[in-house]
Design an enzyme around this catalytic site. Structure first.
Site, mmCIF file in Angstrom:
data_model
loop_
_atom_site.group_PDB
_atom_site.id
_atom_site.type_symbol
_atom_site.label_atom_id
_atom_site.label_comp_id
_atom_site.label_asym_id
_atom_site.label_seq_id
_atom_site.Cartn_x
_atom_site.Cartn_y
_atom_site.Cartn_z
ATOM 1 N N HIS A 198 0.820 -1.208 0.000
ATOM 2 C CA HIS A 198 0.000 0.000 0.000
ATOM 3 C C HIS A 198 0.863 1.270 0.000
ATOM 4 C CE1 HIS A 198 -3.214 2.727 1.776
ATOM 5 N NE2 HIS A 198 -3.860 2.137 0.785
ATOM 6 N N HIS A 200 -8.012 12.519 2.379
ATOM 7 C CA HIS A 200 -7.295 11.252 2.232
ATOM 8 C C HIS A 200 -5.866 11.308 2.767
ATOM 9 C CE1 HIS A 200 -5.616 7.765 -0.150
ATOM 10 N NE2 HIS A 200 -6.752 7.251 0.270
#
Length: 683
Positions: A432, A589
């Site tokens: 990720h 985010h």
């Protein structure tokens, strides 16, 4: 203590409720209210596909014990059912009573069959015959034609038939709506009173249903939709070819266990009961809706109508003068670290960096992680160009990025065909981390340049997600990034890093150590404060560390968009902790960690990881310090502005409820709008 933690799924449901509140807010432009309504619908789809299905599996297992939040899975599911039914009712009431009537005032209308003119009916009949009928597959049920497989989230029509020539005079047919068909159709302008008049596909099928069943009486037809368990399970220890295995597993997502049934509100109880029995759906997971069951398909509407006055104003993200396509990006990075904050600042410099690297004969190596890229990615094309030009291109493609698996398989195949080395990351751990590294020969030596981000290399996302990106050639940081790429390609253990921190385990260890240092500073009477901005906070060890910090007198300010299991404001326990959520035009985010650090220089980190167990234990993530004092000051100022927001901010209460922040006498302060005004050119 059970009462000190909030339930994960219920906390996520609260975030979805805040999204729905954006649709309810009359100050949100009308077409954006419709968008938020659709986003809420899409979020709820995933909530049932992943979260509810997972809870049901635990509830049905032998280990369905009470969690640290004090709830058993059964109790949590009951609470979820109660709240989701209420929210869905609000959603459709808003659609029917507010959104649709106001759209009509702006010349945009969805026509029910009762309002069709003869000319419109004739045109729609022709449209059905020409565009719909040839690809429909109506299935009348009998012992030789059992109930067809209905795909996950696919629109279907259940038809109630009466045939006196059959023993079961009342019988049923199913008409799946092909995914290739648009879910709403625009009528020709010359046949309309308004400029934009649309008809739902389900209405078109309903109006022409007798053409499919001409030999029997049609008593009625009703739309329905099934949501299925969409969590993929792949035993990575047993898989030899992950891409091939995933290609075989992805179709199962379309036909997993049924979790939720949505059906037209006017569907007779007999038909609803038949569908419930067929899909094994109890009343807790049945949703009768007054409108289209696939509401998120309306998300396309704002882009189809020319109504800028009921949309957010457009903007052009800024690009620093020294990072334009006419400038050498490598020279710019050599002059000092560069920080970009999207979407207020453009993602174009990152694309330009790869473009220049692909064409530069002095560039030897490009390495990049790709988690989500989007279809037809320019970045992927540039990486392919670089590989074809003879560069050593290595791309870590995460095949298990949820709902992007198929796209990432295609991306991997495209890169391999161009001659790039494609690696699928660490066994058992998602990659990720957002990293790009370029190795360039300069003055007979090799020099590294890196980009480290909090968000994906997805150009579409960079227009609607807030994310930071750091461009640097700092030797220690670039060496650390090199070590991380070596780990990913060799499947090695966590390397020793100088400045960066990585998950598994390293980021949580760093964070807790910094919290403990703030506690020590507070106990010694030194300045002590923490600000963390993340998408989710559910790591129990970090929540417990923050509780200890609060009790020691450390000021803790948390900006958590979604899941938060920490309970702030408990007297003597967490009353020095404030948790706020900002839900606005852009999806928050960025992950940022700030530690005041007493009388010493403060520390500030950008991270790809949220403070959640999956990120901290089961993923390869990176967390990098901001070393440049001026850049650190910029990010700290941004954090301070988020803490001042009185337009889109919500404060979490000790009981788990979120209270909207109310603007003072000076009027609302909207952090996203302030950042747009600071960085972008507003149309």
């Amino acid at each position: 203590m059970h009462n000190t933690y909030l339930h994960v799924e219920l906390s996520l449901l609260s975030f979805n409720e805040r999204v729905l509140n954006m649709a309810m807010d009359p100050l949100t432009p009308l077409l954006e209210r419709l968008k938020f309504l659709c986003i809420f619908s899409s979020n709820m789809d995933e909530f049932f596909e992943i979260r509810v299905s997972g809870l049901k599996a635990i509830a049905n297992s032998a280990v369905s014990a009470e969690g640290v939040d004090g709830l058993t899975p059964h109790t949590a599911l009951e609470k979820i059912s109660e709240r989701t039914h209420r929210l869905v009712d609000q959603q459709y009431q808003l659609l029917n009573d507010k959104i649709m009537p106001e759209l009509m005032e702006h010349g945009i209308e969805f026509l029910p069959r009762s309002k069709w003119t003869d000319e419109q009916r004739k045109w729609l009949k022709s449209y059905f015959k020409r565009e719909v009928l040839p690809i429909l597959t109506p299935i009348r049920l009998d012992p030789t034609h059992p109930f067809p497989l209905t795909i996950n989230k696919g629109l279907s029509i259940v038809v109630d038939l009466h045939d006196p020539d059959r023993e079961d005079a009342h019988n049923i047919a199913i008409v799946p709506a092909p995914r290739a068909l648009p879910r709403f159709v625009r009528l020709p302008e010359e046949l309309c009173n308004n400029e934009y008049e649309y008809v739902y596909l389900s209405s078109i099928i309903h109006a022409n249903i007798k053409k499919l069943f001409s030999s029997v009486e049609v008593l009625g037809c009703y739309q329905f939709r099934i949501t299925r368990n969409s969590d993929l399970y792949v035993d990575l220890e047993e898989v030899e070819d992950l891409a091939r295995t995933l290609e075989g597993e992805l179709p199962s997502r379309l036909y997993g266990e049924a979790i939720r049934l949505e059906v037209s509100q006017n569907c007779p109880k007999r038909i609803v009961s038949f569908l419930q029995e067929r899909f094994q759906i109890s009343d807790d997971y049945l949703y009768k809706v007054n409108g289209p069951v696939n509401l998120n398909r309306l998300l396309a509407l704002p882009d189809l109508v020319n109504r800028p006055h009921i949309k957010y104003r457009g903007f052009t993200p800024s690009v620093p003068d020294y990072l334009g396509p006419q400038n050498n990006v490598f020279e710019a990075i050599n002059n000092g670290d560069i920080l970009l904050y999207h979407p207020f600042e453009s993602f174009a410099p990152v694309v330009e960096l790869i473009r220049q690297a692909a064409a530069d004969p002095d560039v030897l190596v490009i390495k990049q992680t790709l988690y989500r890229t989007g279809a037809d990615s320019v970045l992927v094309e540039l990486l392919c160009e670089a590989a074809r030009a003879g560069k050593e291109v290595t791309v870590i493609v995460e095949l298990l990025a949820r709902f992007d698996e198929q796209n990432n398989i295609a991306t991997a195949e495209k890169l391999q065909a161009a001659g790039a080395h494609v690696v699928y990351g660490m066994v058992g751990k998602k990659t990720h981390a957002k990293m790009l590294m370029i190795v360039r020969r300069e003055r007979q030596k090799l020099k590294r340049y890196v980009h480290l981000g909090t968000g994906n290399y997805h150009q579409g996302n960079t227009r609607v997600y807030t994310d930071y990106g750091l461009l640097t050639c700092n030797k220690d940081i670039t060496q650390d990034v090199h070590e991380l790429f070596m780990q990913l390609t060799t499947q090695g253990p966590n390397p020793d890093l100088t400045l960066l921190h990585q998950s598994p385990h390293g980021i949580s260890q760093m964070f807790i150590e910094r919290v403990e240092r703030e506690i020590l500073n507070a106990e010694q009477g030194l300045p002590a404060s923490i600000i963390a901005k993340v998408n989710g906070l559910s790591s129990q060890s970090i929540v417990d560390a923050l509780y200890r910090a609060s009790q020691a007198g450390v000021s803790v300010k948390l900006i958590v968009r979604g899941i938060c299991t920490l309970r702030p404001g408990i007297e003597g326990f967490s009353d020095n902790i404030e948790v706020r959520s900002v839900v606005g035009r852009f999806l928050e985010h960025a992950r940022v960690f700030y530690f005041e650090n007493g009388d010493n220089e403060s520390e500030l980190y950008l991270s790809s990881a949220d403070l959640m167990p999956r990120n901290l234990r089961n993923r390869i993530e990176q967390c990098t310090p901001i070393l440049d004092a001026s850049l650190k000051s910029v990010v700290k100022s941004d954090l301070d502005n988020y803490l001042k927001d009185t337009k889109n901010a919500w404060l979490l209460q000790a009981d788990g409820q979120y209270i909207k922040v109310i603007a003072g006498a000076d009027g609302p302060f909207e952090v996203q709008q302030v950042l747009l005004q600071e960085h972008a050119e507003i149309d």
